[in-house]
Design a protein around this motif. Structure first.
Motif, mmCIF file in Angstrom:
data_model
loop_
_atom_site.group_PDB
_atom_site.id
_atom_site.type_symbol
_atom_site.label_atom_id
_atom_site.label_comp_id
_atom_site.label_asym_id
_atom_site.label_seq_id
_atom_site.Cartn_x
_atom_site.Cartn_y
_atom_site.Cartn_z
ATOM 1 N N ILE A 31 0.854 -1.187 0.000
ATOM 2 C CA ILE A 31 0.000 0.000 0.000
ATOM 3 C C ILE A 31 0.892 1.240 0.000
ATOM 4 O O ILE A 31 1.864 1.316 0.746
ATOM 5 C CB ILE A 31 -0.955 -0.019 1.202
ATOM 6 N N GLY A 32 0.568 2.195 -0.858
ATOM 7 C CA GLY A 32 1.335 3.422 -1.000
ATOM 8 C C GLY A 32 2.298 3.408 -2.175
ATOM 9 O O GLY A 32 2.746 4.460 -2.623
ATOM 10 N N ASP A 33 2.625 2.235 -2.687
ATOM 11 C CA ASP A 33 3.542 2.147 -3.830
ATOM 12 C C ASP A 33 2.887 2.702 -5.091
ATOM 13 O O ASP A 33 1.657 2.693 -5.229
ATOM 14 C CB ASP A 33 3.954 0.701 -4.104
ATOM 15 N N GLU A 34 3.731 3.165 -5.995
ATOM 16 C CA GLU A 34 3.295 3.597 -7.319
ATOM 17 C C GLU A 34 3.844 2.619 -8.344
ATOM 18 O O GLU A 34 5.051 2.357 -8.357
ATOM 19 C CB GLU A 34 3.812 4.991 -7.652
ATOM 20 N N ILE A 35 2.958 2.098 -9.173
ATOM 21 C CA ILE A 35 3.381 1.215 -10.257
ATOM 22 C C ILE A 35 3.224 2.008 -11.540
ATOM 23 O O ILE A 35 2.128 2.480 -11.861
ATOM 24 C CB ILE A 35 2.557 -0.080 -10.279
ATOM 25 N N VAL A 68 1.377 5.380 -17.608
ATOM 26 C CA VAL A 68 0.274 5.497 -16.658
ATOM 27 C C VAL A 68 0.771 5.034 -15.286
ATOM 28 O O VAL A 68 1.520 4.070 -15.187
ATOM 29 C CB VAL A 68 -0.982 4.706 -17.112
ATOM 30 N N THR A 69 0.364 5.774 -14.257
ATOM 31 C CA THR A 69 0.761 5.453 -12.889
ATOM 32 C C THR A 69 -0.449 4.968 -12.101
ATOM 33 O O THR A 69 -1.513 5.578 -12.136
ATOM 34 C CB THR A 69 1.372 6.691 -12.198
ATOM 35 N N TYR A 70 -0.269 3.861 -11.400
ATOM 36 C CA TYR A 70 -1.301 3.240 -10.576
ATOM 37 C C TYR A 70 -0.817 3.323 -9.129
ATOM 38 O O TYR A 70 0.210 2.737 -8.786
ATOM 39 C CB TYR A 70 -1.466 1.788 -11.017
ATOM 40 N N THR A 71 -1.515 4.090 -8.306
ATOM 41 C CA THR A 71 -1.144 4.223 -6.900
ATOM 42 C C THR A 71 -1.953 3.224 -6.089
ATOM 43 O O THR A 71 -3.182 3.217 -6.127
ATOM 44 C CB THR A 71 -1.397 5.661 -6.403
ATOM 45 N N VAL A 72 -1.253 2.375 -5.362
ATOM 46 C CA VAL A 72 -1.870 1.310 -4.596
ATOM 47 C C VAL A 72 -2.436 1.865 -3.292
ATOM 48 O O VAL A 72 -1.710 2.472 -2.505
ATOM 49 C CB VAL A 72 -0.839 0.202 -4.302
ATOM 50 N N THR A 73 -3.745 1.655 -3.068
ATOM 51 C CA THR A 73 -4.379 2.134 -1.839
ATOM 52 C C THR A 73 -5.005 1.007 -1.025
ATOM 53 O O THR A 73 -5.363 1.218 0.129
ATOM 54 C CB THR A 73 -5.482 3.168 -2.148
ATOM 55 N N GLU A 74 -5.167 -0.187 -1.630
ATOM 56 C CA GLU A 74 -5.836 -1.304 -0.951
ATOM 57 C C GLU A 74 -5.061 -2.601 -1.154
ATOM 58 O O GLU A 74 -4.476 -2.822 -2.217
ATOM 59 C CB GLU A 74 -7.257 -1.494 -1.506
#
Length: 129
Positions: A31-35, A68-74
């Protein structure tokens, strides 16, 4: 703990000779990482699969040939496809904090051809981690 930036390339061919692939297919994150999905080769996008993301997590859809950036929240699993090449197997699964509780919904998602088979293989790998 600091968030990580995880880069995943969109490739026409990888070092093993596999065609139409993401550079990482089973992506471990917290959680919190950016892919960040990077269009190394043209003709690709990255997007989440409807119904194949953890509850509360925002979906994403990158434009063709665009980063594209995917920010992990869950915590949980997210299925990712390249829309034009998903049936050829250009898919990935993100596993967040080792959580596979939503595996059934990821497996039930509609991904055609080789992509659906590969999603199943990647979910099984994530569950055995």
């Amino acid at each position: 703990m600091y968030a990580e930036r995880i880069e995943v390339e969109m490739l026409n061919i990888n070092a093993d000779g596999d065609r139409m692939v993401f550079s990482q297919e089973l992506i471990e994150a917290s959680i919190g990482d950016e892919i960040v999905f990077v269009p190394t080769d043209k003709g690709h996008n990255a997007q989440s699969v409807q119904g194949a993301i953890p509850e509360g997590q925002a979906s994403f859809r990158g434009a063709m040939n665009q980063e594209v950036t995917y920010t992990v929240t869950e915590a949980g699993l997210t299925a990712v496809v390249c829309l034009p090449h998903q049936s050829m197997g250009m898919v990935a699964v993100i596993v967040v904090d080792g959580n596979t509780d939503n595996a059934d919904s990821v497996l039930a998602a509609r991904v055609p051809g080789r992509g659906g088979q590969k999603i199943q293989e990647l979910v099984e790998q994530a569950q055995s981690m």
